[in-house]
Design a protein around this motif. Sequence first.
Motif, mmCIF file in Angstrom:
data_model
loop_
_atom_site.group_PDB
_atom_site.id
_atom_site.type_symbol
_atom_site.label_atom_id
_atom_site.label_comp_id
_atom_site.label_asym_id
_atom_site.label_seq_id
_atom_site.Cartn_x
_atom_site.Cartn_y
_atom_site.Cartn_z
ATOM 1 N N MET B 246 0.842 -1.201 0.000
ATOM 2 C CA MET B 246 0.000 0.000 0.000
ATOM 3 C C MET B 246 0.875 1.249 0.000
ATOM 4 O O MET B 246 1.772 1.385 0.816
ATOM 5 C CB MET B 246 -0.902 0.008 1.228
ATOM 6 C CG MET B 246 -1.914 1.115 1.221
ATOM 7 S SD MET B 246 -3.093 0.907 2.576
ATOM 8 C CE MET B 246 -4.087 2.375 2.404
ATOM 9 N N GLU B 247 0.590 2.127 -0.937
ATOM 10 C CA GLU B 247 1.348 3.367 -1.032
ATOM 11 C C GLU B 247 0.707 4.447 -0.161
ATOM 12 O O GLU B 247 -0.407 4.284 0.300
ATOM 13 C CB GLU B 247 1.421 3.818 -2.494
ATOM 14 C CG GLU B 247 2.133 2.799 -3.372
ATOM 15 C CD GLU B 247 1.848 3.009 -4.845
ATOM 16 O OE1 GLU B 247 1.550 4.153 -5.249
ATOM 17 O OE2 GLU B 247 1.911 2.013 -5.586
ATOM 18 N N PHE B 248 1.380 5.564 -0.018
ATOM 19 C CA PHE B 248 0.899 6.568 0.922
ATOM 20 C C PHE B 248 -0.409 7.226 0.481
ATOM 21 O O PHE B 248 -1.128 7.781 1.291
ATOM 22 C CB PHE B 248 1.967 7.649 1.155
ATOM 23 C CG PHE B 248 2.293 8.482 -0.050
ATOM 24 C CD1 PHE B 248 1.558 9.603 -0.341
ATOM 25 C CD2 PHE B 248 3.352 8.149 -0.868
ATOM 26 C CE1 PHE B 248 1.854 10.379 -1.446
ATOM 27 C CE2 PHE B 248 3.662 8.915 -1.961
ATOM 28 C CZ PHE B 248 2.910 10.031 -2.261
ATOM 29 N N ASP B 249 -0.703 7.166 -0.799
ATOM 30 C CA ASP B 249 -1.963 7.765 -1.254
ATOM 31 C C ASP B 249 -3.072 6.728 -1.376
ATOM 32 O O ASP B 249 -4.110 7.003 -1.966
ATOM 33 C CB ASP B 249 -1.748 8.479 -2.590
ATOM 34 C CG ASP B 249 -1.284 7.528 -3.680
ATOM 35 O OD1 ASP B 249 -1.115 6.329 -3.391
ATOM 36 O OD2 ASP B 249 -1.099 7.973 -4.825
ATOM 37 N N GLY B 250 -2.854 5.546 -0.803
ATOM 38 C CA GLY B 250 -3.916 4.552 -0.790
ATOM 39 C C GLY B 250 -3.891 3.586 -1.944
ATOM 40 O O GLY B 250 -4.642 2.611 -1.954
ATOM 41 N N ASN B 251 -3.061 3.862 -2.920
ATOM 42 C CA ASN B 251 -2.960 2.937 -4.047
ATOM 43 C C ASN B 251 -2.203 1.688 -3.629
ATOM 44 O O ASN B 251 -1.258 1.759 -2.855
ATOM 45 C CB ASN B 251 -2.182 3.609 -5.182
ATOM 46 C CG ASN B 251 -2.996 3.718 -6.442
ATOM 47 O OD1 ASN B 251 -4.208 3.476 -6.443
ATOM 48 N ND2 ASN B 251 -2.348 4.075 -7.522
ATOM 49 N N PHE B 252 -2.609 0.560 -4.168
ATOM 50 C CA PHE B 252 -1.849 -0.664 -3.955
ATOM 51 C C PHE B 252 -1.037 -0.962 -5.208
ATOM 52 O O PHE B 252 -1.397 -0.557 -6.310
ATOM 53 C CB PHE B 252 -2.789 -1.838 -3.678
ATOM 54 C CG PHE B 252 -3.244 -1.900 -2.251
ATOM 55 C CD1 PHE B 252 -2.687 -2.801 -1.372
ATOM 56 C CD2 PHE B 252 -4.226 -1.042 -1.793
ATOM 57 C CE1 PHE B 252 -3.104 -2.852 -0.053
ATOM 58 C CE2 PHE B 252 -4.650 -1.076 -0.475
ATOM 59 C CZ PHE B 252 -4.079 -1.994 0.395
ATOM 60 N N HIS B 253 0.047 -1.641 -4.999
ATOM 61 C CA HIS B 253 0.779 -2.155 -6.155
ATOM 62 C C HIS B 253 1.091 -3.625 -5.908
ATOM 63 O O HIS B 253 1.184 -4.071 -4.763
ATOM 64 C CB HIS B 253 2.056 -1.351 -6.400
ATOM 65 C CG HIS B 253 3.009 -1.391 -5.267
ATOM 66 N ND1 HIS B 253 3.046 -0.425 -4.291
ATOM 67 C CD2 HIS B 253 3.949 -2.299 -4.921
ATOM 68 C CE1 HIS B 253 3.974 -0.730 -3.415
ATOM 69 N NE2 HIS B 253 4.536 -1.864 -3.761
#
Lengths: 775, 304
Positions: B246-253
């Motif tokens: 999970m990235e800081f802006d809520g996106n997952f990769h």
Amino acid sequence: MAFLLLFVPNKLFAQEKTPVLSGYVLSVVNNEPLSGATVRLNRSAGAITDENGYFSFPIQANAGITLTVSFIGFQSKVISYTHESFTGGQPLNIYLQPDTLTTKIVVIEARSGLDFDSLSIKGNGDMIGGKELNNIPRILESDLFRGLQSLPGITSISDYSSSMYVRGGTPDQNIVQLDGNEIYQLEHAFGLFSVFHTNNIQSVFLSKGGFNAEYGGRLSSLMVISSGLNTTNSPSFVADFSLLTVTAAFQVPIKEMFTLSGSIRRSYIDIVYAKFSKDIPEYYFYDGNLKLDARLTKNDKISLSIFSSNDNLDYLMDKDMKKQFGFFYKWKNLAGNISWQHQFNNSLNSSLRIAYTGYHSVFDFKFMEMNEYNTIHELRGHGSVSWKYSPDFTIKTGFEIKRPEVFLDQKWDMLEVDIAQSAMQSVAFINTIWNAGKLVRLESGFRLNNYSYLNSAIMAEPRLHVEYNTDEELRLFFSIGKYFQFINRVPRAFFANVWALSDENILPSSTMHYICGFEKNFSKQYNVGLELFYKNYTRIQVFNQNILGQISPDEYSEDRAIYHQTKSVFLEGDGKVIGGELIGRKENGIITGWLSYAYTYNKNRIESFAGNEYFTPRYNKEHVLNAYCNIMVFDLAKEVLPSWIIKSSLPVIFSTNFVYASGQFLTAPTSMGVDSAANVVVFNSGKNAYSTFILAQQANLQLPPYIRLDIRLSCDFLYHDILITPYLQVFNIGNRKNVWFLTYDIEGTSAGIQQRIAKSNMLPILPSIGCKVQF
Amino acid sequence: MKILIIWCIAFSILIFNSCGDPTVSVEGFDYKPQFIVDAFINGVDGDCQIRVKRNFPIGSNISEFKDADSVVVILKGVRLPYVSKYDMYRGILKFRFQDSLIDLNISGYIDGKYCKTSAKTKLLHGALITSDQYLGYFEYGDSISFYVGAHNNATFYTMNIYPQSPGGEYNFIHKNPYLTWEQYQVASKGFIRTVIPLYNIHESSEEVFTIHLKDTYTWFYTTYWIEVTGGDQNYKDYVMTSKTGMEFDGNFHAVHNDFDGDGVGVFTSVFRVYHYFNLLEQIRVLYNLNNTSNNNNNELFRNR
């Protein structure tokens, strides 16, 4: 060059002796030239003054002349001349009077296309006055970037970030210059505010694409900010007190030869709020600029400009405890330049600028034995010569030499990242402007780049802009241009930006802009503009989130592995953006403002991202509707109510800003794995019990629409030549809980393990007050 | 007046529309049953520990789902037995050769749907040169160290240090200079690590690396276990990326995945060795006790 010559008519080289009307537009306050002022001849042909305030027109012999001169923050002037009065060839001096402070609101003068006949043009763009930006409601603090986000095609990724995403471009794709200083770290307070407050901004030139060959190095947009005050008779002073900061700005003319202006702003969280609550960290920021203009002779002007901003955070988990669990973090910009402009004669100008830009951040977290030093130094030389070959044809050529250096030194307990990059970028550009008859204007240019990391490769950026003015009421335009970018930003949640230069591992990105549109005026009050654009991105660089698994140390010290290379920092990809922007403005009257709609279709494709398919990036907002409105409250009341009810004429301004944006796309997990033996797993592998998420595809979840209404109420009081403007503003007055993203968790209950999915919301309702004082 | 009325109506509509608490529906994703696998083969002793779980639709009530059934785990042609809820599938790889390719096949039913997945990894075989398993008794602040010799085939090393009984405030080390008990409870959720990458150990070196334990690794008076793992690229990917989805802006990769078919997870060959030591509030007390009981373990005590 052959490309340019295609657009030069044969008759250009067999000129007739056409009479020329030329002159300077100056401020009556301090005799300073007004760059970017609009000069219209007989209400049709238009020109914008260059950096010396200079303009010129071809005119017909024996014709009467009426000039309409206007500039944001100044009163327009209409002047009539007889032909005989200027056939002597001497340039005219036209002085403009600053707007009085209690004048009616002028709506942002949004020129969607070109309106120029000068050497200082920057192509397709909008000119915006600082005073207009002040009226847009914002979060606590005056902020340039948040103000500009009310315009179509400019958005933010969330309420917590002031960074600008212009037509599908990321914030690192914007050129941002303040008085010729290029700035790298554009945000205070971890992104919440930009480093530019609006109290000391004279004008902002914003081009959302299609800017000319003099500018380059970034893919998306150009913002040229001119500092200074446009207010009262000199010397002038402005102070602004908000709940977050105190700002002071001044402008002082000195002996008709010099003008000194500057500003400083400081937050006072640490001085006031932190004293009352131990939960508020010791944090402050400040920024300031200083500009000295010296008109040494009538033909020589030297400018000196300095800008600095600084953020300091000294965090302690518990200020009352002796145990010091905390960290120290600060980041700063320092930029300055000196420029010399010389006018040889009415048709030949030159300018030379030497600039330095520095950016530095330090993070020290002793508890984790982690520290980071992040630095950019950039030296830049820029020179140009412009030659008005004929009244219809102007050519400007020049060079730019940049030497950026980037240093990143991160130390963890057993790891060190030590990256040092330096490059030399040499640029030659040429730009031509041809007035092909009264109705058609054509600007073409070339920008040739040589970048040291890429051996001797020459990268060419052709630019072309065509404009057709049927009359003063309708303008059609078309722009096309190629753009390269040689530096990329690594966005981080808490930490200030890290930048990486293009090198053998990070190849330059490029894009083509295709823009067309029209602008139509209806009477003197209404204006409608439409722009359509297409951009294709090649080799865009996106930070590689899985980098830690993919890199290997370059060397080892006694106790650390050391990484020097930029390999695997970014993933490469391509993208395309198609969009349209429609804006309707009401520019005069008791109610002013605009209504705009922007559509942006943005798809990127990044290597190793979800099957290499195109996806919508996180920041894209497909549909955005903006409504910005200013009302002169008492004037309106007088108009609609019986005259005996309203007798006061207090200049009370009520401003509203409404935004509707379709929901952003998130890449969200489609399923999750839960380990019922959570305790065992935590200690055996370090994984949390719910750490496995499975993704099916990129950008698979659309958030609900983003809707927000802000208001601002201000009033001007004049007290002994001191203008006092208290204001009240409320951000998100409906307290709508716009969704930022989702968080995922699990909890054990008597019924078993339950998923807990929660919304993380954007900013709630935020009322604030402040007061501005000017004299 | 007409203008005012129109404006008031428009403004009211805007206010009405700018309120509310919108909901987000996370249901409706195409759910695909999959195995989630953590599979480790310890090259030191051939111990294979394979945890096989199933996935659940986002937003669903996990309690309503059954475990995967009829699961068959076959490691290099040998079916591994189910041991327990915690150890799951476990066995000993008897014939081990350096660099031999080990394949793992898993099949079974999830919600009635037959699923199968497989992965391969190269076996790291041998032993890590390291200190004795037991490191001794120590007081807080003492220098605690042990050594590890790099193995030619391991590319990445980690150290996992964990207290046998973390207890609570009663055995918390209050004299530490960093955190109070209250602060620790907050910090332990974000700052305090259990898996520490040993970046500076590298395969090309023949040196023996001495690992010094920092006082920020120990927060309780208790027995500590240290698990040192040397692994291959799969292990590196697993450690360095599996917690950063999970990235800081809520996106997952997507994180690294070693499995194909109906499965995600890690399959890696590692060297894993263990050490332990005791952290005591006052060694002298224990020393006296030991003397009383004639326990001649003085060599365990440090020369102070």
